[in-house]
Scaffold this motif. Structure first.
Motif, PDB file in Angstrom:
ATOM      1  N   LEU A   1      44.526  34.129  36.787  1.00 29.47           N
ATOM      2  CA  LEU A   1      44.743  34.790  35.505  1.00 29.47           C
ATOM      3  C   LEU A   1      43.428  35.350  34.963  1.00 29.47           C
ATOM      4  N   ALA A   2      43.471  36.631  34.613  1.00 25.94           N
ATOM      5  CA  ALA A   2      42.371  37.269  33.882  1.00 25.94           C
ATOM      6  C   ALA A   2      43.016  38.200  32.868  1.00 25.94           C
ATOM      7  N   VAL A   3      42.566  38.136  31.619  1.00 20.46           N
ATOM      8  CA  VAL A   3      43.225  38.880  30.541  1.00 20.46           C
ATOM      9  C   VAL A   3      42.187  39.651  29.731  1.00 20.46           C
TER      10      VAL A   3
ATOM     11  N   VAL B   1      43.640  29.380  38.507  1.00 22.77           N
ATOM     12  CA  VAL B   1      42.234  29.784  38.572  1.00 22.77           C
ATOM     13  C   VAL B   1      42.063  30.911  37.562  1.00 22.77           C
ATOM     14  N   VAL B   2      41.170  30.730  36.591  1.00 21.01           N
ATOM     15  CA  VAL B   2      40.945  31.771  35.591  1.00 21.01           C
ATOM     16  C   VAL B   2      39.663  32.525  35.931  1.00 21.01           C
ATOM     17  N   ALA B   3      39.653  33.809  35.566  1.00 22.88           N
ATOM     18  CA  ALA B   3      38.536  34.671  35.934  1.00 22.88           C
ATOM     19  C   ALA B   3      38.401  35.774  34.900  1.00 22.88           C
ATOM     20  N   GLU B   4      37.480  36.693  35.162  1.00 22.35           N
ATOM     21  CA  GLU B   4      37.337  37.901  34.348  1.00 22.35           C
ATOM     22  C   GLU B   4      37.697  39.099  35.211  1.00 22.35           C
ATOM     23  N   ASN B   5      38.409  40.065  34.613  1.00 27.32           N
ATOM     24  CA  ASN B   5      38.645  41.314  35.341  1.00 27.32           C
ATOM     25  C   ASN B   5      37.529  42.311  35.032  1.00 27.32           C
TER      26      ASN B   5
ATOM     27  N   ALA C   1      37.691  27.624  37.253  1.00 23.73           N
ATOM     28  CA  ALA C   1      37.195  28.825  36.588  1.00 23.73           C
ATOM     29  C   ALA C   1      36.098  29.452  37.441  1.00 23.73           C
ATOM     30  N   THR C   2      36.201  30.742  37.644  1.00 30.33           N
ATOM     31  CA  THR C   2      35.172  31.488  38.356  1.00 30.33           C
ATOM     32  C   THR C   2      35.172  32.907  37.819  1.00 30.33           C
ATOM     33  N   ARG C   3      34.010  33.449  37.563  1.00 32.83           N
ATOM     34  CA  ARG C   3      33.925  34.739  36.880  1.00 32.83           C
ATOM     35  C   ARG C   3      34.480  35.890  37.713  1.00 32.83           C
ATOM     36  N   GLU C   4      34.140  35.919  39.005  1.00 34.60           N
ATOM     37  CA  GLU C   4      34.459  37.092  39.841  1.00 34.60           C
ATOM     38  C   GLU C   4      35.861  37.009  40.449  1.00 34.60           C
ATOM     39  N   MET C   5      36.557  38.129  40.467  1.00 37.99           N
ATOM     40  CA  MET C   5      37.914  38.163  40.995  1.00 37.99           C
ATOM     41  C   MET C   5      37.992  37.794  42.489  1.00 37.99           C
ATOM     42  N   PRO C   6      37.096  38.293  43.351  1.00 40.10           N
ATOM     43  CA  PRO C   6      37.185  37.882  44.769  1.00 40.10           C
ATOM     44  C   PRO C   6      37.092  36.366  44.944  1.00 40.10           C
TER      45      PRO C   6
END
Length: 447
Positions: free
Chosen positions: A348-350, A371-375, A401-406
């Motif tokens: 999920l990234a919103v 797993v949450v991330a940033e788009n 939680a991890t910042r990068e989508m890959p």
């Protein structure tokens, strides 16, 4: 013109559009009207079907487009946002407009846009420009009919210069409250603005506070309205391999054994709305039903990228652009009904202005972990903020939680293997939360 030159020129045009501010919003119809007047009012060269609503607009527009083509019409379709390239917003006969045509049309419009920019305090927006590009492209093609989705709202949206003969309103819920108002009634009032005198309105089933402004607008401008549940609707639906089979009560009669290669009750609803819109446009009604074989052909050829789209197997990876509670509820219901996962992990990234807590609450019962991330949007919700919400709802042990989508997708795939390493049948990954999130994942997974 060589392919490399095409690509270079297209990149220059794309950069010029982006320089107008991809997310900058100014709702001033006078500017787009001035530009279109200078272009000779291309939007008057063909009839249009205009769509608004909170969810389902793009899928419904794609179904309408496919149905119209099955009846032999040349179509233009304008939708937003795009997943991979701005050219997707403007399609001719179901295909994204080519780079060469896109560049040529932009070159015609750009000098006139500069004149308009000089007349107003604020320059034309990115969306103003792509709207003008779409209308000019359709006139040049030429098309027999344009299927046009609003960008945001309705009354003051740049697309509302078309004054379409058929107006379609998909389900309305709370979204974009900073622009459209804090209540469903306020939002419906904005969206009802696409209903013009004498139009035929095709309205999906609505909450009472959304239905009221729509019906009042119809009465005010003497528009005819057909409502889901009264004049048309889904009579039966059954899950099928790769989609579902429907029986639809249309305006002109009952249409049976219609296969659509899309999942969920919400897509069945979209199909009923799309069919009624095409019936209204083609003049079908109580005394005339559309050809059933053409209807079946049109629906079977429909696609809707980024709407429970399967992009990988072992594990199954689904991409879905749900970004508000209404849309996520439909996605969750479809996943539960149509996929028998033994384990499902979410990514999920919103965007920062969305109701992330409600999205997480809807996802929690169907996901084993998340797993949450940033788009890639500059408006993305920071991952630390999203992770804090997720831990409150899922519990810390079910959240990564991890910042990068890959990295997020890799972590989700690894999590599906954690119980039985190497055993990937019956497990899945759902990537969701935003169209931007889907676009990011699609670029990674469809290479």
């Amino acid at each position: 013109m060589s392919e490399r030159t095409d690509r270079t020129e297209f990149a220059e045009v794309e950069a010029a559009l982006n320089a107008r501010g991809f997310t900058r919003m100014r709702f001033e119809l006078e500017k787009i009207e001035t530009l279109l007047d200078l272009l000779g009012s291309p939007q008057r060269a063909y009839p249009s079907i205009h769509l608004t609503g909170t969810n389902g607009k793009t899928s419904t527009a794609r179904m309408i487009d496919s149905l119209l083509r099955a009846f032999g019409l040349h179509t233009g379709r304008y939708t937003s946002p795009h997943l991979e390239t701005v050219r997707e917003r403007i399609s001719l006969d179901g295909e994204a407009v080519g780079e060469e045509r896109f560049v040529a049309t932009y070159r015609e419009i750009a000098p006139l846009a500069e004149l308009v920019d000089q007349r107003f305090a604020e320059p034309l927006t990115y969306f103003d420009m792509t709207t003008a590009l779409a209308f000019a492209t359709f006139a040049d093609a030429p098309v027999d009919v344009a299927v046009v989705e609003v960008g945001l709202g309705g009354a003051e949206d740049a697309t509302n210069v078309i004054q379409a003969g058929v107006a379609v309103i998909t389900p309305i819920g709370l979204d974009h409250t900073e622009w459209l108002g804090d209540t469903i009634e306020d939002i419906a009032l904005h969206k009802a603005g696409i209903i013009h005198p004498g139009a035929t309105v095709i309205a999906a089933a609505q909450e009472e506070e959304a239905a009221r402004p729509i019906l009042e607008r119809c009465a005010e401008v003497n528009a005819t309205v057909a409502r889901e549940g009264a004049e048309f609707g889904v009579l039966r639906r059954a899950v099928a391999v790769g989609g579902q089979v429907l029986t639809i009560q249309g305006l002109g009669g009952v249409y049976e054994e219609i296969f659509i290669p899309l999942h969920g009750a919400h897509q069945a609803q979209n199909a009923a709305v799309a069919l009624a819109a095409v019936e209204a446009f083609l003049g079908a009604g109580a005394r005339r039903q559309l050809d059933i074989e053409a209807v079946r052909e049109g629906f079977a050829a429909t696609s809707s990228p980024g709407r429970l789209e399967r992009v990988r197997t072992a594990p199954t990876v689904l991409l879905d652009g749900a970004h508000n509670p209404h849309g996520m509820a439909a996605t969750v219901a479809a996943v539960q009904e149509e996929f028998a996962f033994s384990k499902l992990v979410g990514v999920l990234a919103v965007l920062g202005d969305k109701d992330a807590a409600s999205l997480l609450e809807l996802l929690e019962p169907v996901l084993d972990s998340i797993v949450v991330a940033e788009n890639s949007s500059p408006r993305a919700m920071p991952v630390d903020e999203l992770a804090e919400l997720a831990r409150e709802i899922f519990g810390p042990e079910r959240v990564q939680a991890t910042r990068e989508m890959p990295d997020a997708i890799e972590a989700a795939v690894a999590e599906t293997e954690s119980d039985v390493p190497g055993e990937l049948s019956g497990v899945g990954v759902l990537v969701t939360g935003s169209v931007v999130t889907v676009a990011d994942a699609r670029r990674l997974l469809k290479r």
